[in-house]
Scaffold this active site. Structure first.
Site, PDB file in Angstrom:
ATOM      1  N   GLU A 223     -59.086  48.001 -10.859  1.00 54.50           N
ATOM      2  CA  GLU A 223     -60.398  47.598 -10.107  1.00 54.50           C
ATOM      3  C   GLU A 223     -61.813  48.636 -10.359  1.00 54.50           C
ATOM      4  OE1 GLU A 223     -59.070  46.246  -5.599  1.00 54.50           O
ATOM      5  OE2 GLU A 223     -58.399  48.208  -6.193  1.00 54.50           O
TER       6      GLU A 223
ATOM      7  N   CYS B 164     -69.656  36.826  -0.070  1.00 52.07           N
ATOM      8  CA  CYS B 164     -71.108  36.462   0.357  1.00 52.07           C
ATOM      9  C   CYS B 164     -71.219  37.123   1.665  1.00 52.07           C
ATOM     10  CB  CYS B 164     -71.325  35.057   0.289  1.00 52.07           C
ATOM     11  SG  CYS B 164     -71.351  34.142  -1.116  1.00 52.07           S
TER      12      CYS B 164
ATOM     13  N   HIS C  13     -37.082  46.883 -19.786  1.00 50.06           N
ATOM     14  CA  HIS C  13     -37.030  45.770 -20.273  1.00 50.06           C
ATOM     15  C   HIS C  13     -38.331  45.033 -20.595  1.00 50.06           C
ATOM     16  CE1 HIS C  13     -32.741  45.846 -18.558  1.00 50.06           C
ATOM     17  NE2 HIS C  13     -33.407  46.579 -17.658  1.00 50.06           N
TER      18      HIS C  13
ATOM     19  N   ARG D 163     -69.607  42.565   0.010  1.00 44.86           N
ATOM     20  CA  ARG D 163     -68.945  41.279  -0.045  1.00 44.86           C
ATOM     21  C   ARG D 163     -69.403  40.390  -1.267  1.00 44.86           C
ATOM     22  NH1 ARG D 163     -67.569  39.920   5.232  1.00 44.86           N
ATOM     23  NH2 ARG D 163     -67.505  37.973   4.819  1.00 44.86           N
TER      24      ARG D 163
ATOM     25  N   GLU E 297     -49.763  50.046  -6.672  1.00 45.73           N
ATOM     26  CA  GLU E 297     -50.979  50.271  -6.013  1.00 45.73           C
ATOM     27  C   GLU E 297     -51.950  51.227  -7.099  1.00 45.73           C
ATOM     28  OE1 GLU E 297     -52.918  49.045  -3.920  1.00 45.73           O
ATOM     29  OE2 GLU E 297     -54.360  50.321  -3.159  1.00 45.73           O
TER      30      GLU E 297
ATOM     31  N   LYS F 161     -55.612  50.119  -8.271  1.00 44.13           N
ATOM     32  CA  LYS F 161     -56.845  51.037  -8.021  1.00 44.13           C
ATOM     33  C   LYS F 161     -57.517  51.288  -9.513  1.00 44.13           C
ATOM     34  CE  LYS F 161     -57.698  50.533  -4.713  1.00 44.13           C
ATOM     35  NZ  LYS F 161     -56.863  50.096  -3.955  1.00 44.13           N
TER      36      LYS F 161
ATOM     37  N   ASN G 262     -71.961  31.117   3.274  1.00 42.27           N
ATOM     38  CA  ASN G 262     -70.794  31.767   2.730  1.00 42.27           C
ATOM     39  C   ASN G 262     -69.624  30.938   2.901  1.00 42.27           C
ATOM     40  OD1 ASN G 262     -68.800  33.738   2.478  1.00 42.27           O
ATOM     41  ND2 ASN G 262     -68.647  34.382   4.583  1.00 42.27           N
ATOM     42  N   GLY G 263     -69.148  30.656   1.934  1.00 47.37           N
ATOM     43  CA  GLY G 263     -67.644  29.750   1.876  1.00 47.37           C
ATOM     44  C   GLY G 263     -67.801  28.734   0.979  1.00 47.37           C
TER      45      GLY G 263
ATOM     46  N   LYS H 113     -65.244  42.372  -1.579  1.00 45.92           N
ATOM     47  CA  LYS H 113     -64.273  43.241  -0.454  1.00 45.92           C
ATOM     48  C   LYS H 113     -63.587  42.138   0.453  1.00 45.92           C
ATOM     49  CE  LYS H 113     -63.270  46.989   2.114  1.00 45.92           C
ATOM     50  NZ  LYS H 113     -62.047  47.371   1.217  1.00 45.92           N
TER      51      LYS H 113
ATOM     52  N   TRP I 161     -71.364  36.433  -3.884  1.00 47.74           N
ATOM     53  CA  TRP I 161     -69.965  36.299  -4.698  1.00 47.74           C
ATOM     54  C   TRP I 161     -70.156  34.917  -5.407  1.00 47.74           C
ATOM     55  CZ3 TRP I 161     -65.398  34.276  -5.533  1.00 47.74           C
ATOM     56  CH2 TRP I 161     -64.481  35.209  -6.635  1.00 47.74           C
TER      57      TRP I 161
HETATM   58  C1  G6P Z   1     -59.736  41.819  -2.076  1.00 47.00           C
HETATM   59  C2  G6P Z   1     -60.053  43.304  -1.958  1.00 47.00           C
HETATM   60  C3  G6P Z   1     -59.060  44.265  -1.778  1.00 47.00           C
HETATM   61  C4  G6P Z   1     -58.003  43.649  -0.759  1.00 47.00           C
HETATM   62  C5  G6P Z   1     -57.718  42.047  -0.826  1.00 47.00           C
HETATM   63  C6  G6P Z   1     -57.159  41.598   0.301  1.00 47.00           C
HETATM   64  O1  G6P Z   1     -59.253  41.510  -3.039  1.00 47.00           O
HETATM   65  O2  G6P Z   1     -61.126  43.574  -3.009  1.00 47.00           O
HETATM   66  O3  G6P Z   1     -59.315  45.605  -1.658  1.00 47.00           O
HETATM   67  O4  G6P Z   1     -56.784  44.485  -0.738  1.00 47.00           O
HETATM   68  O5  G6P Z   1     -58.818  41.517  -0.938  1.00 47.00           O
HETATM   69  O6  G6P Z   1     -57.918  41.951   1.712  1.00 47.00           O
HETATM   70  P1  G6P Z   1     -57.495  41.945   3.003  1.00 47.00           P
HETATM   71  O7  G6P Z   1     -58.857  42.114   3.874  1.00 47.00           O
HETATM   72  O8  G6P Z   1     -57.130  40.716   3.419  1.00 47.00           O
HETATM   73  O9  G6P Z   1     -56.708  43.266   3.022  1.00 47.00           O
END
Ligand code: G6P
Length: 611
Positions: free
Chosen positions: A491, A2, A507, A27, A484, A488, A99-100, A606, A73
């Site tokens: 996502e 948010c 396995h 956000r 990673e 990606k 937000n929260g 994010k 969000w």
């Molecule tokens: C969310 C974002 C990711 C990020 C993760 C941790 O899921 O979409 O891209 O890696 O949070 O966020 P941070 O700000 O703690 O790295």
């Protein structure tokens, strides 16, 4: 999660708030809304992105010099118009955004229902708002006082902004756990979840602390604690340029951020790593070098992509520093009963510095005597303030929801910390130390070379975009890079992808392999390169499609691969900084080819400020 924006001053609030919401859309983008104090309260809200809200208000009266806006969000209640913020109190006089998460909302809601309050949304926000209104009515007090009383009973996290129909020249704001920045202009104030909506108007900002209430007027900013005592606002200068939050000719922020990496890694090393003289200058770390060297163990705590950086760092620290390292998901660590010894060193890794689980996890470890170091991108963030010391990644503002440049900057910082400790502890010899310093300083140029493969990766994305699943395999330092790469892709393109240690693939995941499955091998040259070549053979023997990330000069892997992406040679310790880049591009281009909004992938946010 948010984004919140507020404006009070001489301008029309609407354009400032809308523009700010667009900057904060990373956000959350389930719905957006705005409230304006303009002779009464005007509230407009709409499911979907900010653009949908803008369309919905065409022709409406959006005048007013005081306004608050929200991009959501969803936590409590599905994304919908009715659950969108701002909410308006039962009495109709107060509008609020939040937000929260209010954890004890159910109990308060029941109490309010007994008093005759009704609710038009499923949100915890509307409960807190009516709770505040009820206190205001019963105590016949100012809104500020009612907020203060209410917040003393609230369990959870919040950043709230309220405007009162009967006092249109004031915004009341408060925070605990969720961020709030206030920009100070000339006879105007800007409020936001981060500085990006503020930077084009002023560079003077105040980061509001937990348990503080701000009473904001055009010409006045008053900060108080929950005990009604005045606090002195600490004004800091923003170190952020407008260009850093604009696309600058790129189609998406994600692509811009991938291409920024030669510069961001350079910025991260600049002033710290002097490869010629073999010095690494990191003030915060230097101060705790003794404790780190003597630590019984190091625990890396993080979420998402940052957790992957922790996994790479585990291998590097153990190899170079010979200190045992554990890597923990913050969300697991905080809810179990971990054994923490006084003197354990915790390294919190976070781009935003606001991730709720990471924040609470380190607070818990700190209480038990651990030393907390932050590897963070956002200066002045909540985790930065809780940490004893740390090192910023200096990757600049990252807007694409899927993290790219922040990840490589994390790797660069963590590698420097490990090198510094190893050198001080003498757990590696000078020759290796100097060689690795040189390897690290060469990385920005080598990343530029990897980026020259952009068109080639784009072509590959067309070839593989219709796959249903992907498997990513890597060994050693490249195992977390396989994780990673898979993350990606998930996502951005919504294709199911799994990352696995290359040998462990036998396995289980090998059962998935057939002629339709693309298998991405992160197979740059390292001490055990021959092993991963054998794994390639195992996939090829089962007709899987092999895409390999390989080191220049490797003549064997191409014979086993359907496609290869070549990266420059580098020591295995710094190779992940190169091998991850083509995977970022691959995910990006597949997402784009499938027509998705890669900067704002569905359901993601994010900055995850709820647990
Ligand atoms: C969310 C974002 C990711 C990020 C993760 C941790 O899921 O979409 O891209 O890696 O949070 O966020 P941070 O700000 O703690 O790295």
């Amino acid at each position: 999660m948010c984004g919140i924006v507020g404006y009070i001053g001489k301008r029309d609030a609407y354009p400032v708030v809308i523009k700010g919401l667009k900057r904060l859309e990373y956000r959350g983008y389930d719905s957006a809304g705005i409230a304006l104090a303009n002779g009464g309260l005007k509230v407009y809200k709409k499911k979907g992105k900010v653009a949908a809200l803008e369309e919905a208000v065409i022709g409406e009266d959006v005048k007013g010099h005081t306004g608050i806006g929200h991009t959501r969000w969803a936590t409590h209640g599905e994304p919908s118009d009715r659950n969108a913020h701002p909410h308006v109190s039962n009495g109709g006089s107060v509008a609020m955004i939040h937000n929260g998460i209010i954890e004890n909302y159910a109990q308060i809601k029941n109490e309010l229902i007994k008093k005759g309050y009704t609710f038009s949304s499923d949100t915890d926000t509307e409960v807190l708002l009516n709770f505040i209104e009820d206190i205001k009515k019963n105590n016949d007090c100012a809104l500020e006082e009612a907020v203060r009383i209410a917040l003393r009973r609230i369990v959870g996290a919040y950043c709230i902004l309220l405007i009162d129909r009967d006092d249109p020249d004031t915004i009341i704001a408060a925070r605990k756990g969720s961020p709030l920045v206030i920009g100070i202009g000339k006879n105007e104030h800007f409020l936001a979840s981060d500085a990006s909506p503020i930077v084009e108007y002023t560079k003077e900002v105040v980061y509001v602390n937990d348990y503080e209430i701000a009473i904001v007027r055009a010409d006045e900013l008053i900060l108080k604690n929950l005990g009604n005592e005045r606090q002195t606002p600490f004004i800091t200068k923003l170190d952020m340029e407008l260009a850093s939050i604009e696309k600058c000719g790129f189609d998406h922020f994600m692509l811009k951020e991938i291409f920024e990496q030669p510069q961001t890694i350079f910025d991260c090393l600049r002033g710290r790593l002097d490869a010629e003289n073999g010095t690494i200058t990191m003030g915060g770390i230097q101060h705790y070098a003794e404790q780190i060297m003597n630590a019984g163990r190091i625990i890396m705590i993080a979420c998402g992509t940052s957790w992957h950086a922790g996994l790479v760092a585990e291998y590097i620290f153990e190899e170079l520093c010979r200190i045992p390292v554990e890597v923990e998901y913050a969300s697991e660590f905080r809810y179990r009963n971990p054994v923490i010894h006084k003197g354990d060193v915790i390294i919190a890794i976070s781009q935003s510095g606001e991730t709720a689980d990471t924040l609470v996890a380190i607070e818990k470890a700190k209480e038990q005597g651990a030393i907390i170091l932050g590897v963070l991108n956002v200066v002045g963030s909540s985790i930065a303030r809780v940490s004893h010391a740390g090192a910023y990644t200096h990757a600049g503002h990252e807007i694409g929801v899927a993290s790219t440049k922040a990840f490589t900057a994390q790797l660069a910082v963590l590698t420097m910390i490990a090198l510094k400790i190893a050198h001080t502890k003498k757990s590696i010899d000078d020759e290796r130390y100097f060689a690795l310093c040189r390897e690290l300083i060469e990385i920005p140029d080598k990343v530029s070379l990897v980026l020259q493969q952009n068109e080639h990766v784009k072509a590959l994305s067309e070839k593989y975009k219709d796959a249903r699943d992907f498997l990513y395999l890597g060994r050693g330092y490249n195992f977390p890079i396989a994780l990673e790469g898979a993350l990606k892709l998930k996502e951005i393109s919504y294709i199911h992808a799994e990352g696995y240690p290359a040998a462990e693939m036998k396995h289980g995941p090998i059962a998935l392999v057939d002629e339709h499955l693309p298998v991405v091998f992160v197979a740059t040259k390292d001490a055990y390169h021959q092993k991963i070549v054998s794994n390639m053979q195992e996939i090829k023997a089962r007709k899987g499609k092999v895409i390999s990330i390989i080191t220049e000069g490797d003549t064997v892997s191409p014979t086993l691969s359907d496609d290869v992406i070549v990266v420059p040679a580098a020591d295995e310790i710094v190779a992940p900084l190169l091998s991850v880049v083509p995977l970022q591009l691959l995910a990006y281009y597949i997402g784009v080819a499938k027509g998705y909004d890669v900067d704002k992938p569905r359901n993601l946010a994010k900055s995850v400020t709820v647990e």
